[in-house]
Design a protein around this motif. Structure first.
Motif, short mmCIF file in Angstrom:
data_model
loop_
_atom_site.label_atom_id
_atom_site.label_comp_id
_atom_site.label_asym_id
_atom_site.label_seq_id
_atom_site.Cartn_x
_atom_site.Cartn_y
_atom_site.Cartn_z
N VAL A 163 38.02 -14.81 9.98
CA VAL A 163 38.77 -14.16 10.91
C VAL A 163 37.79 -14.59 12.17
O VAL A 163 36.75 -14.04 12.27
N GLU A 164 38.24 -15.30 13.10
CA GLU A 164 37.71 -15.59 14.34
C GLU A 164 38.22 -14.57 15.55
O GLU A 164 39.50 -14.70 15.89
N PHE A 165 37.28 -14.30 16.54
CA PHE A 165 37.55 -13.45 17.65
C PHE A 165 37.16 -14.42 18.80
O PHE A 165 35.92 -15.14 18.93
N VAL A 166 37.85 -14.63 19.72
CA VAL A 166 37.79 -15.66 20.78
C VAL A 166 38.12 -15.22 22.12
O VAL A 166 39.01 -14.37 22.26
N ILE B 278 36.07 -22.51 25.04
CA ILE B 278 35.89 -21.05 24.70
C ILE B 278 34.62 -20.59 23.72
O ILE B 278 33.88 -21.44 23.50
N ARG B 279 34.55 -19.28 23.79
CA ARG B 279 33.53 -18.67 23.13
C ARG B 279 34.01 -17.86 21.98
O ARG B 279 35.06 -17.31 22.00
N MET B 280 33.08 -18.01 20.59
CA MET B 280 33.89 -17.63 19.51
C MET B 280 32.65 -16.59 18.67
O MET B 280 31.65 -17.24 18.93
N ARG B 281 33.21 -15.47 18.03
CA ARG B 281 32.34 -14.99 16.70
C ARG B 281 33.45 -15.04 15.76
O ARG B 281 34.57 -14.91 15.75
N VAL B 282 32.77 -15.02 14.40
CA VAL B 282 33.26 -15.10 13.30
C VAL B 282 32.83 -14.17 12.01
O VAL B 282 31.63 -13.83 12.23
N HIS B 283 33.84 -13.66 11.36
CA HIS B 283 33.68 -12.89 9.91
C HIS B 283 34.10 -13.87 8.87
O HIS B 283 35.35 -14.06 8.85
#
Length: 293
Positions: free
Chosen positions: A199-202, A216-221
């Motif tokens: 799951v990526e949050f962007v 873009i900037r992203m965090r991921v689980h």
């Protein structure tokens, strides 16, 4: 009977791996052993383990050789919890660096290295700043499920994308919301994918496009690993989703900033449809040995 496992620790933008060589496929680590090695308090610490094995030495490699006879080496990748994963975009770049460092392959700038994975054969090229990998065709897959994450106020719609492994990309309102998301907890996907998903949050940079490159900037689980400092295929999925949302005028080149650094994503036409590539650094950090029961 105890064995000594000689390993190398490497990373791609902070997404880290334990790599070891087993050409004939003689070393079968159990999920518990893999989880213990990847444990950051009691083990080496890593987001996953990569075994360098010849494609002919394991059943999953047969399909790779059938697809491309040049895929001598197979990336046998396991997540930190011991579960099997199809592909890893950062991992395959680190794997290529490892194969070169160990003298298992030889290729110069501009040459192509074919590597077998459970997601298909992937072609890599070496450049000044690391490696670029052609991840092949991508597709919308998994619909638009709702995603709930701790410290994100309301459930958000995601976009399912496959680049050889499954992803759900979620757009957040702003950088403050991205920073506050607690990804130490597994995001809840409704309906839940049968095989799970990364799951990526962007969020977009301001401006979204600069000098013809999307940003873009992203965090991921990551499925089976938790939050990681970077996810290569996740960065690709995030760029593809953002381009999809932005419409036909959106660019085909993207810069994706992750907690561990920056990677590049490029979409380009190929004979069998649109392909997507990932580029970025790959570093080997240290070597060691473990005594395993």
């Amino acid at each position: 009977m105890a064995i000594t496992l000689h390993f190398t620790k490497g990373h791609g933008t902070g997404n880290d791996f334990v790599l070891f060589t087993d050409p004939e496929g003689e070393i079968e680590l159990t999920p518990t052993q893999i989880a213990n090695i990847c444990d950051r308090h009691f083990g080496v610490g890593a987001d996953g383990i990569i075994r360098a094995v010849r494609s002919r030495s394991l059943p999953d490699g047969a399909a790779a050789l059938e697809e491309d006879s040049a895929a001598e080496w197979f990336m046998d990748y396991h997540n930190a919890d011991g579960s099997i994963a199809e592909m890893c975009g950062n991992g395959i770049r680190v794997y290529a660096r490892y194969l070169l460092a160990e003298g298992l392959v030889h290729f110069a700038d501009g040459d192509t290295l074919a590597i077998g994975t459970r997601g298909g054969v992937r072609d890599l090229q070496q450049g000044r700043n690391g490696f670029q990998v052609d991840l092949g065709r991508w597709k919308l897959d998994g619909g638009e499920p709702l995603v709930r994450a701790r410290e994100v106020p309301v459930a958000r719609p995601g976009l399912g994308i496959s680049v050889g492994n499954p992803h759900v990309v979620v757009a957040l309102a702003d950088e403050a919301e991205l920073d506050s998301a607690d990804l130490s907890y597994i995001p809840i996907i409704e309906p839940s994918p049968e095989e799970g998903a990364n799951v990526e949050f962007v969020v977009p940079r301001d401006p979204l496009v600069k000098d013809g490159i999307g940003r873009i900037r992203m965090r991921v689980h990551e499925r089976g690993s938790g939050e990681t400092l970077s996810c290569g295929t996740g960065a690709v999925a995030a760029a593809l989703a953002t381009r999809y949302w932005a419409g036909s005028a959106a660019p085909d080149q993207w810069r994706v900033d992750v907690p561990g650094g920056t990677v590049g994503v490029r979409m380009f036409p190929a004979e069998d449809g649109e392909h997507v590539s990932l580029s970025g650094p790959a570093e080997l950090v240290y070597t060691g040995a473990l005594e395993l029961d």
